[in-house]
Write a protein that holds these residues in place. Sequence first.
Motif, PDB file in Angstrom:
ATOM      1  N   ALA A  41     -56.881 101.295  27.499  1.00 14.24           N
ATOM      2  CA  ALA A  41     -55.837 102.036  26.792  1.00 14.24           C
ATOM      3  C   ALA A  41     -55.694 101.578  25.350  1.00 14.24           C
ATOM      4  N   ALA A  42     -55.929 100.277  25.108  1.00 18.94           N
ATOM      5  CA  ALA A  42     -55.821  99.733  23.751  1.00 18.94           C
ATOM      6  C   ALA A  42     -57.110  99.877  22.968  1.00 18.94           C
ATOM      7  N   GLN A  43     -58.153 100.351  23.638  1.00 19.25           N
ATOM      8  CA  GLN A  43     -59.469 100.565  23.025  1.00 19.25           C
ATOM      9  C   GLN A  43     -60.057  99.264  22.465  1.00 19.25           C
ATOM     10  N   VAL A  44     -59.988  98.243  23.296  1.00 19.29           N
ATOM     11  CA  VAL A  44     -60.595  96.958  22.960  1.00 19.29           C
ATOM     12  C   VAL A  44     -61.329  96.450  24.198  1.00 19.29           C
ATOM     13  N   ALA A  45     -62.154  95.428  24.011  1.00 21.49           N
ATOM     14  CA  ALA A  45     -62.859  94.836  25.139  1.00 21.49           C
ATOM     15  C   ALA A  45     -61.900  94.042  26.016  1.00 21.49           C
ATOM     16  N   ARG A  46     -62.232  93.943  27.302  1.00 19.58           N
ATOM     17  CA  ARG A  46     -61.388  93.168  28.210  1.00 19.58           C
ATOM     18  C   ARG A  46     -61.262  91.725  27.721  1.00 19.58           C
ATOM     19  N   MET A  47     -62.349  91.165  27.188  1.00 20.48           N
ATOM     20  CA  MET A  47     -62.326  89.791  26.702  1.00 20.48           C
ATOM     21  C   MET A  47     -61.383  89.642  25.516  1.00 20.48           C
ATOM     22  N   THR A  48     -61.254  90.700  24.725  1.00 24.20           N
ATOM     23  CA  THR A  48     -60.337  90.649  23.587  1.00 24.20           C
ATOM     24  C   THR A  48     -58.904  90.481  24.078  1.00 24.20           C
ATOM     25  N   VAL A  49     -58.563  91.198  25.133  1.00 25.64           N
ATOM     26  CA  VAL A  49     -57.220  91.071  25.700  1.00 25.64           C
ATOM     27  C   VAL A  49     -56.978  89.641  26.174  1.00 25.64           C
ATOM     28  N   THR A  50     -57.915  89.082  26.921  1.00 22.59           N
ATOM     29  CA  THR A  50     -57.720  87.738  27.471  1.00 22.59           C
ATOM     30  C   THR A  50     -57.807  86.661  26.398  1.00 22.59           C
ATOM     31  N   ASN A  51     -58.504  86.929  25.309  1.00 23.59           N
ATOM     32  CA  ASN A  51     -58.525  85.961  24.198  1.00 23.59           C
ATOM     33  C   ASN A  51     -57.147  85.827  23.568  1.00 23.59           C
ATOM     34  N   TYR A  52     -56.459  86.941  23.435  1.00 19.70           N
ATOM     35  CA  TYR A  52     -55.113  86.918  22.851  1.00 19.70           C
ATOM     36  C   TYR A  52     -54.054  86.539  23.888  1.00 19.70           C
ATOM     37  N   PHE A  53     -54.281  86.937  25.122  1.00 19.03           N
ATOM     38  CA  PHE A  53     -53.297  86.697  26.187  1.00 19.03           C
ATOM     39  C   PHE A  53     -54.014  86.172  27.424  1.00 19.03           C
ATOM     40  N   PRO A  54     -54.201  84.858  27.516  1.00 20.50           N
ATOM     41  CA  PRO A  54     -54.913  84.279  28.662  1.00 20.50           C
ATOM     42  C   PRO A  54     -54.268  84.596  30.009  1.00 20.50           C
ATOM     43  N   ARG A  55     -52.956  84.799  30.017  1.00 19.40           N
ATOM     44  CA  ARG A  55     -52.247  85.134  31.248  1.00 19.40           C
ATOM     45  C   ARG A  55     -51.661  86.538  31.138  1.00 19.40           C
ATOM     46  N   LYS A  56     -51.823  87.302  32.170  1.00 17.82           N
ATOM     47  CA  LYS A  56     -51.313  88.674  32.170  1.00 17.82           C
ATOM     48  C   LYS A  56     -49.809  88.709  31.920  1.00 17.82           C
ATOM     49  N   GLU A  57     -49.081  87.731  32.473  1.00 18.77           N
ATOM     50  CA  GLU A  57     -47.631  87.705  32.304  1.00 18.77           C
ATOM     51  C   GLU A  57     -47.228  87.642  30.834  1.00 18.77           C
ATOM     52  N   ASP A  58     -48.064  87.007  30.018  1.00 15.67           N
ATOM     53  CA  ASP A  58     -47.708  86.834  28.614  1.00 15.67           C
ATOM     54  C   ASP A  58     -47.864  88.118  27.804  1.00 15.67           C
ATOM     55  N   LEU A  59     -48.503  89.111  28.395  1.00 18.13           N
ATOM     56  CA  LEU A  59     -48.530  90.430  27.765  1.00 18.13           C
ATOM     57  C   LEU A  59     -47.142  91.069  27.807  1.00 18.13           C
ATOM     58  N   ALA A  60     -46.390  90.744  28.838  1.00 16.36           N
ATOM     59  CA  ALA A  60     -45.023  91.260  28.954  1.00 16.36           C
ATOM     60  C   ALA A  60     -44.032  90.331  28.276  1.00 16.36           C
ATOM     61  N   LEU A  61     -44.198  89.033  28.507  1.00 21.12           N
ATOM     62  CA  LEU A  61     -43.299  88.026  27.921  1.00 21.12           C
ATOM     63  C   LEU A  61     -43.983  87.435  26.706  1.00 21.12           C
ATOM     64  N   ASP A  62     -44.203  88.260  25.687  1.00 23.86           N
ATOM     65  CA  ASP A  62     -45.049  87.840  24.563  1.00 23.86           C
ATOM     66  C   ASP A  62     -44.340  86.939  23.554  1.00 23.86           C
ATOM     67  N   HIS A  63     -43.071  86.621  23.809  1.00 25.10           N
ATOM     68  CA  HIS A  63     -42.368  85.648  22.966  1.00 25.10           C
ATOM     69  C   HIS A  63     -42.270  84.295  23.671  1.00 25.10           C
ATOM     70  N   HIS A  64     -43.182  84.052  24.610  1.00 27.96           N
ATOM     71  CA  HIS A  64     -43.053  82.871  25.465  1.00 27.96           C
ATOM     72  C   HIS A  64     -43.103  81.558  24.690  1.00 27.96           C
ATOM     73  N   GLU A  65     -43.939  81.476  23.660  1.00 25.20           N
ATOM     74  CA  GLU A  65     -44.029  80.231  22.900  1.00 25.20           C
ATOM     75  C   GLU A  65     -42.735  79.942  22.151  1.00 25.20           C
ATOM     76  N   ALA A  66     -42.156  80.984  21.562  1.00 27.07           N
ATOM     77  CA  ALA A  66     -40.892  80.816  20.843  1.00 27.07           C
ATOM     78  C   ALA A  66     -39.762  80.459  21.809  1.00 27.07           C
ATOM     79  N   LEU A  67     -39.780  81.040  23.002  1.00 25.48           N
ATOM     80  CA  LEU A  67     -38.748  80.736  23.998  1.00 25.48           C
ATOM     81  C   LEU A  67     -38.805  79.264  24.394  1.00 25.48           C
ATOM     82  N   VAL A  68     -40.000  78.765  24.673  1.00 24.50           N
ATOM     83  CA  VAL A  68     -40.162  77.372  25.086  1.00 24.50           C
ATOM     84  C   VAL A  68     -39.660  76.417  24.005  1.00 24.50           C
ATOM     85  N   ALA A  69     -39.920  76.741  22.755  1.00 27.84           N
ATOM     86  CA  ALA A  69     -39.571  75.845  21.646  1.00 27.84           C
ATOM     87  C   ALA A  69     -38.142  76.011  21.144  1.00 27.84           C
TER      88      ALA A  69
END
Length: 214
Positions: A41-69
């Motif tokens: 749907a994003a017109q990118v390679a599957r590896m591109t998605v996992t490079n930016y978001f190693p965990r599927k959950e972080d695609l939804a909770l994409d502010h996770h690093e800021a939340l932790v800190a």
Amino acid sequence: MTAGLRELKKQETRQAISDTATRLFLRHGFEKVTIAEIAAAAQVARMTVTNYFPRKEDLALDHHEALVASLADAVTSRPVGESALAALRREYLAAVERHDALAGFSGPEFARMIAASPTLTARLRELHERREEALAGVLASETSASADDFMPKAAAALLAAAHRTLFQQVLELTSAGDTDQRIATTMARTAEQVFGLLEPSLAHYAVRRAGPER
């Protein structure tokens, strides 16, 4: 392409992937959408998605690093004379006023999606635990605590629990269909009560001292 343009392109790609994933999650439910479907749907390679978001959950909770800190950052940036509790209360009330995602603000569909997903619920719990650990580390450093001093962990547990409870309440009010403004009004009042409960034990703990030694 300059380094600045490359970084901008990376940020744009990351945001586009995240936005695409969120649309699919809201339409079909988090558990039913695959990484392959997001990539297509994003017109990118599957590896591109996992490079930016190693965990599927972080695609939804994409502010996770800021939340932790977030809690640790609030404490380390507090001014001289302010306690950890006062800093966290001030920062929380400011976050509520601006309807910040780090305080749990989102749309009703998004909040319901999280509640309906065991995976996202577990990931959110993990992020709250990591946020508590980060806060404990900062409190230990800020108070020059010894290795066997349990107070930083105990204080972090209390402060993080308050934030976790408030975060969950925002999600529940959002799921129920309350407006952001109504939620903000409710949570500002609730937060004062919650932080007030911690005043007797933490009002004078980890007060920022002047000078390099705190």
